[in-house]
Design an enzyme around this catalytic site. Structure first.
Site, PDB file in Angstrom:
ATOM      1  N   LYS A  95      77.421  17.916  68.809  1.00 16.81           N
ATOM      2  CA  LYS A  95      77.301  19.140  68.018  1.00 16.81           C
ATOM      3  C   LYS A  95      76.883  18.837  66.587  1.00 16.81           C
ATOM      4  O   LYS A  95      76.157  19.633  65.969  1.00 16.81           O
ATOM      5  CB  LYS A  95      78.608  19.931  68.057  1.00 16.81           C
ATOM      6  CG  LYS A  95      78.946  20.471  69.441  1.00 16.81           C
ATOM      7  CD  LYS A  95      77.787  21.295  70.024  1.00 16.81           C
ATOM      8  CE  LYS A  95      78.128  21.896  71.374  1.00 16.81           C
ATOM      9  NZ  LYS A  95      77.006  22.684  71.950  1.00 16.81           N
ATOM     10  N   THR A 110      86.423  30.331  78.430  1.00 20.05           N
ATOM     11  CA  THR A 110      85.295  30.232  79.346  1.00 20.05           C
ATOM     12  C   THR A 110      85.600  29.186  80.416  1.00 20.05           C
ATOM     13  O   THR A 110      86.462  28.325  80.220  1.00 20.05           O
ATOM     14  CB  THR A 110      83.999  29.794  78.623  1.00 20.05           C
ATOM     15  OG1 THR A 110      84.116  28.404  78.260  1.00 20.05           O
ATOM     16  CG2 THR A 110      83.751  30.622  77.368  1.00 20.05           C
ATOM     17  N   ASP A 132      67.054  23.008  84.915  1.00 17.77           N
ATOM     18  CA  ASP A 132      67.909  21.878  84.574  1.00 17.77           C
ATOM     19  C   ASP A 132      67.420  21.321  83.242  1.00 17.77           C
ATOM     20  O   ASP A 132      66.318  20.767  83.167  1.00 17.77           O
ATOM     21  CB  ASP A 132      67.826  20.813  85.672  1.00 17.77           C
ATOM     22  CG  ASP A 132      68.663  19.572  85.377  1.00 17.77           C
ATOM     23  OD1 ASP A 132      69.267  19.504  84.286  1.00 17.77           O
ATOM     24  OD2 ASP A 132      68.693  18.666  86.226  1.00 17.77           O
ATOM     25  N   SER A 190      76.401  25.866  68.816  1.00 22.92           N
ATOM     26  CA  SER A 190      77.069  24.656  68.371  1.00 22.92           C
ATOM     27  C   SER A 190      78.569  24.827  68.559  1.00 22.92           C
ATOM     28  O   SER A 190      79.021  25.309  69.601  1.00 22.92           O
ATOM     29  CB  SER A 190      76.700  24.367  66.907  1.00 22.92           C
ATOM     30  OG  SER A 190      77.322  23.192  66.441  1.00 22.92           O
ATOM     31  N   ALA A 221      80.118  14.628  68.305  1.00 16.64           N
ATOM     32  CA  ALA A 221      78.880  13.941  67.914  1.00 16.64           C
ATOM     33  C   ALA A 221      77.648  14.708  68.372  1.00 16.64           C
ATOM     34  O   ALA A 221      76.660  14.819  67.641  1.00 16.64           O
ATOM     35  CB  ALA A 221      78.867  12.525  68.482  1.00 16.64           C
ATOM     36  N   GLY A 239      72.106  28.114  80.426  1.00 18.40           N
ATOM     37  CA  GLY A 239      73.524  28.074  80.770  1.00 18.40           C
ATOM     38  C   GLY A 239      74.126  29.456  80.875  1.00 18.40           C
ATOM     39  O   GLY A 239      75.230  29.711  80.389  1.00 18.40           O
ATOM     40  N   TYR A 250      81.786  14.844  72.163  1.00 18.81           N
ATOM     41  CA  TYR A 250      81.362  16.248  72.076  1.00 18.81           C
ATOM     42  C   TYR A 250      81.055  16.609  70.626  1.00 18.81           C
ATOM     43  O   TYR A 250      80.040  17.239  70.333  1.00 18.81           O
ATOM     44  CB  TYR A 250      82.440  17.157  72.648  1.00 18.81           C
ATOM     45  CG  TYR A 250      82.039  18.612  72.687  1.00 18.81           C
ATOM     46  CD1 TYR A 250      81.164  19.076  73.662  1.00 18.81           C
ATOM     47  CD2 TYR A 250      82.521  19.518  71.746  1.00 18.81           C
ATOM     48  CE1 TYR A 250      80.787  20.414  73.703  1.00 18.81           C
ATOM     49  CE2 TYR A 250      82.156  20.854  71.776  1.00 18.81           C
ATOM     50  CZ  TYR A 250      81.283  21.293  72.762  1.00 18.81           C
ATOM     51  OH  TYR A 250      80.898  22.614  72.787  1.00 18.81           O
ATOM     52  N   SER A 259      75.039  31.268  83.604  1.00 14.39           N
ATOM     53  CA  SER A 259      75.736  31.643  84.838  1.00 14.39           C
ATOM     54  C   SER A 259      77.183  32.053  84.587  1.00 14.39           C
ATOM     55  O   SER A 259      77.811  32.685  85.445  1.00 14.39           O
ATOM     56  CB  SER A 259      75.693  30.492  85.843  1.00 14.39           C
ATOM     57  OG  SER A 259      76.340  29.346  85.323  1.00 14.39           O
ATOM     58  N   SER A 260      77.729  31.703  83.416  1.00 15.49           N
ATOM     59  CA  SER A 260      79.112  32.056  83.113  1.00 15.49           C
ATOM     60  C   SER A 260      79.355  31.895  81.614  1.00 15.49           C
ATOM     61  O   SER A 260      78.484  31.432  80.874  1.00 15.49           O
ATOM     62  CB  SER A 260      80.090  31.157  83.898  1.00 15.49           C
ATOM     63  OG  SER A 260      79.938  29.803  83.506  1.00 15.49           O
ATOM     64  N   GLY A 261      80.548  32.285  81.175  1.00 18.40           N
ATOM     65  CA  GLY A 261      80.991  32.010  79.822  1.00 18.40           C
ATOM     66  C   GLY A 261      80.128  32.602  78.721  1.00 18.40           C
ATOM     67  O   GLY A 261      79.649  33.743  78.819  1.00 18.40           O
TER      68      GLY A 261
END
Length: 281
Positions: free
Chosen positions: A151, A182, A54, A133, A149, A13, A147, A15-17
């Site tokens: 984490k 983000t 992916d 997390s 749950a 993940g 969400y 590509s950003s943030g």
């Protein structure tokens, strides 16, 4: 790294943030970083290479890890960051299909990546796995049940895994940010079965989240903590990332449960909503 061969890091993940900030921070610290996203290499001047991956696909995960191993023969650090969230909504406002989808990425994607990388780390006799997390991994948020749950699942999995792998030279840590500026937050997926019964509360929580996001910390704050965890001689299981996350961690640990519960409801203005009860006959 002071003339030594660079350690190899794989960041999902990216590509950003938070993922992108982490990949940049690790690169600047001397790691050779492979970032990943479903779209793979994209336009942009990044100091690290992007791979197509992916996390919901076994074959995609296996192919990306095999590519890194083919190029460098090892993976020293895995940062599991890929994930998505559902916009504020009641727990019953997401279908079972939507619930499965968020778990498929946020939890099973992380498990997939870990299973692909751990055999190589075991053969190396060392490695680090850092899972992104959230404070919602220890402090559930109303109207964010799914969400939270995922984490909680990440935190339990990570702590168990660390016990299993510690004697093999591999350590596992989780990073727990609070609100972070983000694109992740700007691209929430809406609950797919919205109900009028939750409209008022959902809108109120959304307004409050937007208020807090206006003053949220930058993703670099999280990236700095990832680097600390990656390089620590004796890494901790959990690292809070940022001022708010640290305050919430202390509250969860030391404040009475009733006080924490009341604070959450007050902050989200839930007790200001009218109480609706079933009509009795």
């Amino acid at each position: 790294m002071d003339g030594m061969k660079a350690k190899i890091a794989l960041v999902t993940g990216a590509s950003s943030g938070i993922g992108e900030a982490t990949a940049v921070r690790l690169t600047r610290a001397g790691y050779k970083v492979y970032g990943t996203s479903r779209r793979g290499a994209q336009a942009g001047n990044r100091p690290f290479e992007m791979l197509s991956l992916d996390v919901t696909s076994d074959s995609s995960v296996e192919a990306a890890v095999a590519e890194v191993m083919g190029r460098d023969g090892r993976v020293d650090l895995l940062v599991n960051n890929a994930g998505f969230g559902v916009a504020p909504g009641g727990a019953e406002e997401s279908s079972i299909e939507q619930a499965r989808s968020i778990f498929e990425t946020n939890f099973f994607g992380l498990v997939r990546m870990t299973r692909a990388v751990v055999p190589h780390m075991r053969r190396q006799g060392n490695g680090r796995i850092i899972n992104i997390s959230s404070v919602l991994g220890f402090l559930p948020m109303p109207f964010g049940a799914l969400y939270a749950a995922t984490k909680h699942a990440v935190e339990g999995y990570s702590e168990s895994l660390d016990h299993e792998l510690r004697t093999r030279g591999i350590r596992v840590s989780v990073i727990e940010p609070a609100y972070t500026k983000t694109p992740f937050d700007a691209n929430f997926i809406e609950p797919d079965t919205k109900l009028d019964a939750y409209h008022e509360a959902r809108e109120g929580v959304t307004r409050r989240v937007n208020e807090v996001m206006a003053t949220a910390e930058q993703p670099g704050v999280v990236a700095d903590i990832v680097l600390i965890a990656a390089n620590a001689a004796h890494p901790k299981i959990r690292y809070a990332a940022g001022k708010l996350a640290n305050r919430l961690r202390l509250l969860r640990r030391f404040a009475p449960a009733g006080l924490v519960d009341a604070g959450i409801r007050k902050d989200l203005r839930l007790d200001a909503l009218p109480v609706r009860t079933a009509r009795s006959f």
